[in-house]
Design a protein around this motif. Structure first.
Motif, mmCIF file in Angstrom:
data_model
loop_
_atom_site.group_PDB
_atom_site.id
_atom_site.type_symbol
_atom_site.label_atom_id
_atom_site.label_comp_id
_atom_site.label_asym_id
_atom_site.label_seq_id
_atom_site.Cartn_x
_atom_site.Cartn_y
_atom_site.Cartn_z
ATOM 1 N N LYS A 91 0.826 -1.210 0.000
ATOM 2 C CA LYS A 91 0.000 0.000 0.000
ATOM 3 C C LYS A 91 0.858 1.258 0.000
ATOM 4 O O LYS A 91 0.516 2.252 -0.616
ATOM 5 C CB LYS A 91 -0.932 0.013 1.213
ATOM 6 N N ASP A 92 1.967 1.226 0.743
ATOM 7 C CA ASP A 92 2.812 2.407 0.907
ATOM 8 C C ASP A 92 4.267 1.957 0.849
ATOM 9 O O ASP A 92 4.802 1.428 1.825
ATOM 10 C CB ASP A 92 2.492 3.084 2.237
ATOM 11 N N CYS A 93 4.918 2.166 -0.277
ATOM 12 C CA CYS A 93 6.276 1.695 -0.487
ATOM 13 C C CYS A 93 7.246 2.322 0.512
ATOM 14 O O CYS A 93 8.104 1.628 1.060
ATOM 15 C CB CYS A 93 6.717 1.986 -1.919
ATOM 16 N N HIS A 94 7.113 3.608 0.746
ATOM 17 C CA HIS A 94 8.026 4.282 1.681
ATOM 18 C C HIS A 94 7.891 3.711 3.095
ATOM 19 O O HIS A 94 8.895 3.474 3.775
ATOM 20 C CB HIS A 94 7.780 5.795 1.691
ATOM 21 N N LYS A 95 6.660 3.477 3.541
ATOM 22 C CA LYS A 95 6.430 2.925 4.873
ATOM 23 C C LYS A 95 6.995 1.500 4.964
ATOM 24 O O LYS A 95 7.692 1.164 5.925
ATOM 25 C CB LYS A 95 4.934 2.922 5.190
ATOM 26 N N SER A 96 6.703 0.667 3.956
ATOM 27 C CA SER A 96 7.218 -0.708 3.951
ATOM 28 C C SER A 96 8.737 -0.715 3.924
ATOM 29 O O SER A 96 9.377 -1.509 4.619
ATOM 30 C CB SER A 96 6.660 -1.477 2.750
ATOM 31 N N TYR A 97 9.303 0.175 3.143
ATOM 32 C CA TYR A 97 10.763 0.304 3.063
ATOM 33 C C TYR A 97 11.355 0.600 4.438
ATOM 34 O O TYR A 97 12.317 -0.045 4.869
ATOM 35 C CB TYR A 97 11.101 1.417 2.066
ATOM 36 N N GLU A 117 4.097 4.321 -10.264
ATOM 37 C CA GLU A 117 4.637 3.263 -9.408
ATOM 38 C C GLU A 117 5.816 3.781 -8.598
ATOM 39 O O GLU A 117 6.641 4.540 -9.084
ATOM 40 C CB GLU A 117 5.095 2.091 -10.280
ATOM 41 N N THR A 118 5.878 3.361 -7.334
ATOM 42 C CA THR A 118 7.051 3.593 -6.489
ATOM 43 C C THR A 118 7.555 2.216 -6.102
ATOM 44 O O THR A 118 6.780 1.368 -5.650
ATOM 45 C CB THR A 118 6.686 4.396 -5.226
ATOM 46 N N ARG A 119 8.852 1.988 -6.290
ATOM 47 C CA ARG A 119 9.383 0.656 -6.009
ATOM 48 C C ARG A 119 10.826 0.712 -5.543
ATOM 49 O O ARG A 119 11.530 1.696 -5.771
ATOM 50 C CB ARG A 119 9.267 -0.245 -7.228
ATOM 51 N N GLU A 134 4.515 -0.061 -4.967
ATOM 52 C CA GLU A 134 3.240 0.626 -4.716
ATOM 53 C C GLU A 134 2.763 1.171 -6.046
ATOM 54 O O GLU A 134 3.505 1.874 -6.742
ATOM 55 C CB GLU A 134 3.464 1.766 -3.725
ATOM 56 N N ARG A 136 -0.130 3.469 -7.938
ATOM 57 C CA ARG A 136 -1.205 4.443 -7.789
ATOM 58 C C ARG A 136 -1.852 4.617 -9.145
ATOM 59 O O ARG A 136 -1.373 5.387 -9.972
ATOM 60 C CB ARG A 136 -0.656 5.774 -7.276
#
Length: 137
Positions: A91-97, A117-119, A134, A136
């Motif tokens: 859901k949130d690439c930055h948070k998961s990262y 996409e953020t990856r 992620e 969007r």
């Protein structure tokens, strides 16, 4: 799509086998960093994990057997040459990262924005490649 009456995989599940060099180190990574659940252990040379609704079987290197007489299971030799990888849609690439980094995952780069996409990518202790992504739309 496979016809139900002719489905050879009815009531089946897919398991991915990953060859690892150090079972203890890999067990720590998959359980403590990624949050996989241990399903079964086989004498220190294989471990069955449930991860995001999928099965992962970690095994140590091994040679041919009667049912695979010319096949050798080996760890990846060159970590930057990949023939298999995992993508985990988050859901949130930055948070998961941030969470995974705090748990000890070593990322190749921080999250990178590519259009919708953020990856970013990280590896397990033997170099197997994982992507968190992620989208969007």
């Amino acid at each position: 799509m496979i016809d139900k009456p002719n489905n050879p995989f009815e009531d089946s599940a897919l398991t991915t086998i990953l060859v690892v060099s150090d079972m203890a180190k890999s067990k720590t990574f998959y359980v403590d960093v990624l949050g996989a659940k241990i399903f079964r252990e086989y004498g220190g040379d294989s471990l069955v994990l449930e991860f995001l609704g999928n099965w992962l079987l970690l095994v140590t290197p091994g040679g041919p057997t009667q049912d695979k007489p010319d096949v050798h299971f080996v760890v990846p030799e060159i970590k930057n040459k990949v023939s298999h990888s995992y993508t985990i849609r988050v859901k949130d690439c930055h948070k998961s990262y941030e969470i995974l980094k705090e748990r000890g995952a070593e990322f190749i780069t921080p999250p990178f924005v590519r259009g919708a996409e953020t990856r970013c990518f990280f590896r397990d202790p033997d170099g197997h490649l994982f992507e968190i992504s992620e989208y969007r739309g």
